[in-house]
Design a protein around this motif. Structure first.
Motif, PDB file in Angstrom:
ATOM      1  N   UNK A 142       1.227  -1.144  -0.431  1.00  0.00           N
ATOM      2  CA  UNK A 142       0.019  -0.160   0.083  1.00  0.00           C
ATOM      3  C   UNK A 142       1.075   1.445  -0.020  1.00  0.00           C
ATOM      4  N   UNK A 143       0.805   2.077  -1.236  1.00  0.00           N
ATOM      5  CA  UNK A 143       1.639   3.046  -1.042  1.00  0.00           C
ATOM      6  C   UNK A 143       0.298   4.651  -0.081  1.00  0.00           C
ATOM      7  N   UNK A 144       1.158   4.807   0.679  1.00  0.00           N
ATOM      8  CA  UNK A 144       1.488   6.009   1.540  1.00  0.00           C
ATOM      9  C   UNK A 144       0.095   5.483   2.714  1.00  0.00           C
ATOM     10  N   UNK A 145      -0.239   4.820   3.430  1.00  0.00           N
ATOM     11  CA  UNK A 145      -0.768   4.171   3.736  1.00  0.00           C
ATOM     12  C   UNK A 145      -0.763   5.139   4.691  1.00  0.00           C
ATOM     13  N   UNK A 146      -1.615   5.929   5.636  1.00  0.00           N
ATOM     14  CA  UNK A 146      -1.290   6.230   7.164  1.00  0.00           C
ATOM     15  C   UNK A 146      -0.260   5.788   7.934  1.00  0.00           C
ATOM     16  N   UNK A 147       0.509   7.295   8.735  1.00  0.00           N
ATOM     17  CA  UNK A 147       1.232   5.945  10.285  1.00  0.00           C
ATOM     18  C   UNK A 147       1.763   7.590  10.718  1.00  0.00           C
ATOM     19  N   UNK A 148       1.403   6.705  11.657  1.00  0.00           N
ATOM     20  CA  UNK A 148       2.163   8.147  12.792  1.00  0.00           C
ATOM     21  C   UNK A 148       3.202   8.794  12.981  1.00  0.00           C
ATOM     22  N   UNK A 149       4.570   7.291  12.413  1.00  0.00           N
ATOM     23  CA  UNK A 149       6.093   7.696  12.426  1.00  0.00           C
ATOM     24  C   UNK A 149       6.474   8.869  11.396  1.00  0.00           C
ATOM     25  N   UNK A 150       5.840   8.982  10.955  1.00  0.00           N
ATOM     26  CA  UNK A 150       5.866  10.330   9.334  1.00  0.00           C
ATOM     27  C   UNK A 150       4.311  10.789   9.079  1.00  0.00           C
ATOM     28  N   UNK A 151       4.612  12.223   8.211  1.00  0.00           N
ATOM     29  CA  UNK A 151       3.553  12.750   7.839  1.00  0.00           C
ATOM     30  C   UNK A 151       3.862  12.725   5.762  1.00  0.00           C
ATOM     31  N   UNK A 152       3.278  12.734   5.343  1.00  0.00           N
ATOM     32  CA  UNK A 152       3.629  11.897   3.924  1.00  0.00           C
ATOM     33  C   UNK A 152       2.770  13.538   3.220  1.00  0.00           C
ATOM     34  N   UNK A 153       3.714  14.069   2.113  1.00  0.00           N
ATOM     35  CA  UNK A 153       3.452  14.837   1.115  1.00  0.00           C
ATOM     36  C   UNK A 153       3.936  14.365  -0.081  1.00  0.00           C
ATOM     37  N   UNK A 154       4.053  15.604  -1.091  1.00  0.00           N
ATOM     38  CA  UNK A 154       5.418  15.371  -2.199  1.00  0.00           C
ATOM     39  C   UNK A 154       6.949  15.530  -1.595  1.00  0.00           C
ATOM     40  N   UNK A 155       7.145  15.636  -0.770  1.00  0.00           N
ATOM     41  CA  UNK A 155       9.078  14.984  -0.459  1.00  0.00           C
ATOM     42  C   UNK A 155       9.066  13.985   0.226  1.00  0.00           C
ATOM     43  N   UNK A 156       7.503  12.837   0.677  1.00  0.00           N
ATOM     44  CA  UNK A 156       7.958  12.179   1.402  1.00  0.00           C
ATOM     45  C   UNK A 156       6.964  10.520   0.775  1.00  0.00           C
ATOM     46  N   UNK A 157       7.460   9.729   0.615  1.00  0.00           N
ATOM     47  CA  UNK A 157       5.969   8.692   0.237  1.00  0.00           C
ATOM     48  C   UNK A 157       6.621   7.119   1.331  1.00  0.00           C
ATOM     49  N   UNK A 158       5.722   6.222   1.112  1.00  0.00           N
ATOM     50  CA  UNK A 158       5.909   5.597   1.552  1.00  0.00           C
ATOM     51  C   UNK A 158       5.471   3.729   1.194  1.00  0.00           C
ATOM     52  N   UNK A 159       5.604   3.228   0.924  1.00  0.00           N
ATOM     53  CA  UNK A 159       5.562   1.829   0.523  1.00  0.00           C
ATOM     54  C   UNK A 159       5.271   0.583   1.758  1.00  0.00           C
ATOM     55  N   UNK A 160       4.087   0.726   2.259  1.00  0.00           N
ATOM     56  CA  UNK A 160       3.578  -0.786   2.861  1.00  0.00           C
ATOM     57  C   UNK A 160       3.698  -1.565   2.893  1.00  0.00           C
ATOM     58  N   UNK A 161       4.738  -2.975   2.426  1.00  0.00           N
ATOM     59  CA  UNK A 161       4.866  -4.394   1.623  1.00  0.00           C
ATOM     60  C   UNK A 161       4.119  -5.107   2.838  1.00  0.00           C
ATOM     61  N   UNK A 162       3.740  -6.190   1.659  1.00  0.00           N
ATOM     62  CA  UNK A 162       2.454  -7.465   2.796  1.00  0.00           C
ATOM     63  C   UNK A 162       3.471  -8.057   3.691  1.00  0.00           C
ATOM     64  N   UNK A 163       4.730  -8.028   3.237  1.00  0.00           N
ATOM     65  CA  UNK A 163       5.630  -8.529   3.813  1.00  0.00           C
ATOM     66  C   UNK A 163       6.321  -8.298   5.773  1.00  0.00           C
TER      67      UNK A 163
END
Length: 182
Positions: A29-50
């Motif tokens: 899942x790309x850019x799942x809300x996560x309390x550890x960081x904010x998501x914006x045009x400078x930072x994106x995340x991928x929570x992998x299935x594993x």
């Protein structure tokens, strides 16, 4: 133990595009809300299935590595375990990956200067690419070859080996990664 690994962060010119690229390769899942960081045009995340989280941070002056050129080192890479190298290759290429010269990745000998100078230099966009289903792949290792069969070359890479079983690519931002047969 001092702490827990929160994520692996890759510098890149377009964080969301690179997160989408790896979502198509690994699932998740790309850019799942996560309390550890904010998501914006400078930072994106991928929570992998594993479980591992990959994060992508904008670097305005991003200069991609040029594996195996020691003047532009890879710094790290991901090994992605797959059951079918050909099928996985077709999918990552369609997503915007670039395969590095097979003479560099599978010959077991040091590449010539012309091959090294162009390796990983092409950067293409993967914005919106892929269906997010992944290729049945998992991150095997971030430090070496999955089976430990790679030999370290003078260029400092662990992806040069004498026998096939893996292939080296760059993602759309120029970071090297390997598809490794499981």
């Amino acid at each position: 133990m001092i702490g827990n690994l929160q994520c692996v962060v890759l510098d890149c010119p377009d964080p969301r595009a690179l997160a989408r690229f790896y979502a198509a390769v690994l699932g998740g899942e790309v850019d799942r809300p996560d309390r550890r960081w904010s998501l914006d045009e400078e930072w994106s995340t991928l929570h992998t299935p594993g479980g591992p989280v990959l994060a992508f941070q904008r670097a305005a002056d991003h200069r991609p590595p040029r594996w195996p050129d020691p003047a532009h080192p890879q710094q790290f890479h991901l090994d992605v375990g797959v059951s079918d190298l050909d099928a996985a290759e077709a999918r990552v290429l369609a997503l915007g990956a670039t395969r590095l010269d097979p003479a560099v990745t599978g010959s077991g000998s040091e590449p010539d200067a012309d091959t090294v100078s162009g390796a990983g230099a092409d950067v293409v966009s993967a914005a919106g690419a892929g269906d997010g289903s992944g290729a049945g792949a998992d991150v095997v290792s971030t430090t070496g070859s999955a089976a430990g069969s790679g030999s370290v070359s003078e260029a400092g890479s662990d992806c040069v080996q004498d026998e096939p079983g893996w292939r080296v690519y760059t993602d759309p931002a120029g970071h090297p990664f390997c598809l490794v047969r499981e």
